[in-house]
Design a protein around this motif. Structure first.
Motif, PDB file in Angstrom:
ATOM      1  N   LEU A  64       0.834  -1.206   0.000  1.00  0.00           N
ATOM      2  CA  LEU A  64       0.000   0.000   0.000  1.00  0.00           C
ATOM      3  C   LEU A  64       0.868   1.256   0.000  1.00  0.00           C
ATOM      4  N   ASN A  65       1.959   1.226   0.764  1.00  0.00           N
ATOM      5  CA  ASN A  65       2.863   2.369   0.825  1.00  0.00           C
ATOM      6  C   ASN A  65       3.603   2.536  -0.501  1.00  0.00           C
ATOM      7  N   TRP A  66       4.136   1.457  -1.033  1.00  0.00           N
ATOM      8  CA  TRP A  66       4.917   1.500  -2.275  1.00  0.00           C
ATOM      9  C   TRP A  66       4.079   1.956  -3.464  1.00  0.00           C
ATOM     10  N   SER A  67       2.810   1.526  -3.489  1.00  0.00           N
ATOM     11  CA  SER A  67       1.936   1.856  -4.608  1.00  0.00           C
ATOM     12  C   SER A  67       1.446   3.298  -4.577  1.00  0.00           C
ATOM     13  N   GLY A  68       1.559   3.956  -3.434  1.00  0.00           N
ATOM     14  CA  GLY A  68       1.068   5.323  -3.294  1.00  0.00           C
ATOM     15  C   GLY A  68      -0.407   5.405  -2.965  1.00  0.00           C
ATOM     16  N   ILE A  69      -1.059   4.246  -2.799  1.00  0.00           N
ATOM     17  CA  ILE A  69      -2.486   4.243  -2.450  1.00  0.00           C
ATOM     18  C   ILE A  69      -2.709   4.879  -1.082  1.00  0.00           C
ATOM     19  N   CYS A  70      -1.821   4.541  -0.144  1.00  0.00           N
ATOM     20  CA  CYS A  70      -1.900   5.118   1.202  1.00  0.00           C
ATOM     21  C   CYS A  70      -0.529   4.979   1.854  1.00  0.00           C
ATOM     22  N   PRO A  71       0.131   6.072   2.201  1.00  0.00           N
ATOM     23  CA  PRO A  71       1.471   5.995   2.788  1.00  0.00           C
ATOM     24  C   PRO A  71       1.452   5.421   4.205  1.00  0.00           C
TER      25      PRO A  71
END
Length: 374
Positions: free
Chosen positions: A256-263
């Motif tokens: 989720l963090n890597w994808s930028g969806i939610c840090p």
């Protein structure tokens, strides 16, 4: 609690005095919070504390109902416990201040704000608990995602933010930047409802009152773990479940963090942080359950037991008593007594003595069976 109490070691001072030592740099890094995105060992203190509140709830409810307490009597006690935690948190944050510092972002107040909801969910089915967790995580994510990004003429200085700060996120993830997000905007309204010396503009660390909502998610993960612990499953099954949930939480949080969806930001307790830190909590629980309950190595952890049996006392001692201990040590042993091993290690020697005194106080309370419970 030990990690929080050990802040008195001030490892960053040793690291600053020995800038070429990667060993002390590593220790100093993990005794401090990361600036924004990421995780150090120190960042896991608050989620671990919150997680354990959920773990013990099934046992607490069962104990009170066994003692013939009615639901409403037990719920009133939960509300009273919540109020004490909130007031204690405000009291500790108001030390050395000229006026009461009405703030609700520290560990105790965050738990206190969410505890009544956790208590009610403790009586719900496992399915409803899981649905509540998903609603909290998705709903909190959506609320931040829908809050508008700063306009071109936004006054960053007035918000305690820096437009070109190296830790600022870009693109969609910018919805979770420091002091330009939904939780910051809420506090600009909410905290100014209370009497203050001057109007509240921002929290220097980016912490926020609304973080109690995702913190409730962390407590719900603990509640799910507590349900498994209290179940009739074999110890091996419980450990396997904890390991699967732990590893899954770490992987999902990283994705989720890597994808930028939610840090992954602890300071505003993003949904990704709930999942990621929850993964670590499940792994910690698996290890300690295996070592203490399965292998029966309780004597290995006596040092920790003394602290854990009086966690509220430990919190108050670490947060409100150590300044007195520090001053007393220097008064009676001399201003430079801690330089016995050289100047770079003064904070370590001084902090170790403070930590030892704190532990001995808790050990005395343990021996006298003086346990502070709320």
């Amino acid at each position: 609690m030990l990690l929080m109490m050990a802040e008195v070691l001030r490892l960053h001072k040793v690291s600053e005095a020995l800038p070429d030592s990667s060993f002390w740099q590593f220790l100093a890094y993990h005794q401090d919070h990361v600036e924004w995105v990421g995780c150090a060992l120190h960042d896991l203190i608050q989620p671990s504390f919150s997680f354990l509140v959920g773990v013990v709830l099934p046992y607490s409810i069962a104990s009170r109902l066994t003692n013939e307490s009615s639901f409403w009597k037990t719920f009133r006690h939960a509300l009273w416990r919540s109020l004490i935690l909130i007031l204690l948190g405000i009291f500790l944050r108001s030390q050395w201040a000229d006026h009461t510092n009405f703030t609700f972002e520290d560990t105790l107040t965050q738990i206190g704000l969410g505890y009544p909801f956790l208590f009610l969910l403790g009586f719900a089915s496992h399915r409803i608990q899981l649905v509540a967790l998903i609603v909290i995580l998705v709903g909190y994510w959506a609320a931040f995602a829908l809050y508008p990004l700063p306009s071109p003429d936004f006054d960053y200085a007035n918000a305690g933010a820096i437009k070109d700060w190296e830790h600022n996120l870009t693109g969609f993830a910018a919805h979770w930047n420091k002091n330009t997000n939904l939780a910051w905007a809420f506090d600009r309204w909410f905290l100014n409802l209370f009497p203050r010396e001057k109007p509240f503009l921002f929290n220097g660390g980016g912490y926020a009152t609304l973080s109690f909502i995702p913190t409730l998610g962390t407590m719900l993960l603990g509640l799910i773990a507590g349900n498994f612990l209290k179940s009739t499953k074999t110890p091996q099954e419980k450990i396997r479940i904890f390991l699967i949930l732990g590893v899954s939480g770490l992987i999902l949080g990283l994705l989720l963090n890597w994808s930028g969806i939610c840090p992954n930001v602890k300071r505003i307790w993003t949904p990704t942080w709930v999942i990621f830190s929850g993964g670590w909590c499940f792994l910690f629980l698996a290890f300690f359950y295996w070592a203490v309950d399965v292998l029966q190595k309780r004597n290995w952890f006596f040092f920790l037991t003394v602290i854990g049996m009086n966690s509220i006392a430990a919190y108050v001692i670490a947060d409100g008593f150590n300044s007195y201990v520090s001053k007393s040590l220097r008064t009676h042993l001399g201003q430079n007594y801690a330089a016995i091993f050289g100047d770079p290690y003064q904070s370590l020697v001084h902090g170790f003595l403070m930590l030892a005194i704190d532990w001995l106080i808790l050990k005395w309370m343990y021996d006298k069976k003086l346990f502070i419970r709320i």
